[in-house]
Write an enzyme that holds these catalytic residues in place. Structure first.
Site, PDB file in Angstrom:
ATOM      1  N   CYS A 114       0.816  -1.226   0.000  1.00 44.87           N
ATOM      2  CA  CYS A 114       0.000   0.000   0.000  1.00 44.87           C
ATOM      3  C   CYS A 114       0.844   1.269   0.000  1.00 44.87           C
ATOM      4  O   CYS A 114       0.341   2.344  -0.303  1.00 44.87           O
ATOM      5  CB  CYS A 114      -0.921   0.015   1.210  1.00 44.87           C
ATOM      6  N   HIS A 254      -3.494   6.993   2.625  1.00 43.07           N
ATOM      7  CA  HIS A 254      -3.872   5.708   2.027  1.00 43.07           C
ATOM      8  C   HIS A 254      -5.235   5.322   2.584  1.00 43.07           C
ATOM      9  O   HIS A 254      -5.519   5.500   3.768  1.00 43.07           O
ATOM     10  CB  HIS A 254      -2.811   4.654   2.363  1.00 43.07           C
ATOM     11  N   ASN A 284     -10.172  -0.435  -0.115  1.00 42.07           N
ATOM     12  CA  ASN A 284      -8.709  -0.337  -0.083  1.00 42.07           C
ATOM     13  C   ASN A 284      -8.166  -0.848  -1.414  1.00 42.07           C
ATOM     14  O   ASN A 284      -8.254  -2.033  -1.702  1.00 42.07           O
ATOM     15  CB  ASN A 284      -8.179  -1.187   1.084  1.00 42.07           C
TER      16      ASN A 284
END
Ligand code: ACO
Length: 327
Positions: A114, A254, A284
């Protein structure tokens, strides 16, 4: 005049198919209420059978090129941050290079989960400051749905497919990337990993039966480490630039979990209207989440010339990273 790097164009792409929390209620033992309360996610996008990571990446890249007013031939390097590329070899960036006709570009992929897009920004910034390249296409592209265990309610509610792209160019103006901060702790690799398909657990009948080709996550432990780590990271980043939280126009985190994002905003005493959140719509999307959110902020006029914007991410590796920019 000092050479700096600046994002001059942004683009994003999300597949058409929407998978809502209500759809997931029919697939695993979960509820819209649980997912919304614990994560903030309401729906996510799922790539069609014919779409791989490079297809999403190309769509986002075309928009980034258009907004920067640049032809593919001008690109010196393509970096794709991804953990769900088309194939192990060649890189997803190679497919993008070919599909865009970016014939003068070097191309490679980067895996920092990520945090991949922010690691990529640091790479682009360094190549530009070293004088090696002037125009870089940086992409975050993920098709996590292919690596999601749709029988595991603790992970399948989280992830989505998307791509975001930026053009990073050399500039002598006093705007652009101010500092980049990259960290890792590999001893905590087993908080978030995908064991199958690599040289340790190559594909076999057993590996498929044992479901090792899917993302595994110790969600609660990851959550706690993420909150602690990100709170420290954002404070450090501002300090390194002799700035106060109130100097920030926007925080682009994020998009893993709304509660993690709120904890970081609270630490900075930033009101949520200065924080970009899109996980309710996309979930996500790993390396794609920050460039997607950035593109959204640019296109809706939330980010304006000379604004200070802080980007931060935390993910598998473990890795974490931040970038401070003057827009
Ligand atoms: N629906 C209903 N109940 C569920 C679900 C679900 N989808 N998933 C788990 N539960 C249950 C668990 O079984 C558990 O039940 P129990 O108490 O009876 O054992 C209970 O809910 C609590 O589970 P926790 O895992 O403790 O729940 P938590 O509040 O931690 O939320 C979540 C889980 C959303 C995964 C959260 O921990 C999280 O967001 N973690 C961080 C994710 C992250 O930041 N990852 C890094 C970036 S991602 C990347 O790099 C690709």
């Amino acid at each position: 005049m000092k050479l700096r790097s600046r994002i001059t164009g942004t683009g994003s792409y999300a597949p058409k198919k929407v998978l809502t929390n209500y759809d997931l209620e029919k697939m695993v033992d979960t509820t819209d209420e649980w997912i919304t309360e614990r994560t903030g996610i309401k729906e996510r996008r799922i790539a069609s059978d014919s779409e791989a990571a490079s297809d999403l990446a190309v769509q986002a890249s075309k928009k980034a090129l258009e907004s920067a007013g640049i032809r593919p031939r001008k690109i010196d390097m393509i970096v794709t941050a991804t953990v769900s590329g088309d194939m192990p070899v060649p890189s997803t960036a190679s497919f993008v290079q070919s599909k865009l006709g970016a014939r003068n570009a070097a191309a490679f992929d980067l895996n920092a989960a990520c945090s991949g897009f922010l690691y990529g920004l640091a790479v682009a910034d360094s190549f530009i400051k070293a004088g090696m390249f002037k125009t870089i296409l940086l992409i975050g592209a993920e098709v996590l749905s292919r690596f999601t265990d749709w029988e595991d309610r603790s992970t399948c509610i989280l992830f989505g497919d998307a791509a975001g792209a930026v053009i990073v160019e050399a500039t002598e103006v006093d705007r652009g990337i101010m500092s980049t901060h990259l960290y890792s702790n590999g001893s905590m690799w087993d908080l978030l990993y995908l064991p199958g398909g690599g040289s340790k657990h190559p594909a076999s009948k057993e590996s498929i039966d044992n479901r090792v080709h899917y993302i595994k996550m110790k969600g609660n432990e990851t959550f706690k480490v993420a909150v602690r780590t990100l709170e420290k990271l954002v404070v450090e980043t501002l300090k390194a630039n002799k700035m106060k939280p109130s100097d920030l126009s926007l925080l682009i985190p994020h998009q893993a979990n709304l509660r993690i994002i709120q904890a970081t905003a609270k630490r900075l005493k930033l009101p949520m209207d200065r924080v970009v959140v899109n996980l309710d719509k996309y979930g996500n999307t790993s390396a794609a989440s920050i460039p997607m959110a950035l593109d959204g902020a640019v296109r809706t006029g939330r980010l304006r010339k000379n604004d200070y914007v802080l980007l931060e991410a935390f993910g598998g590796g473990l890795t974490w990273a931040s970038v401070l920019m003057k827009w």
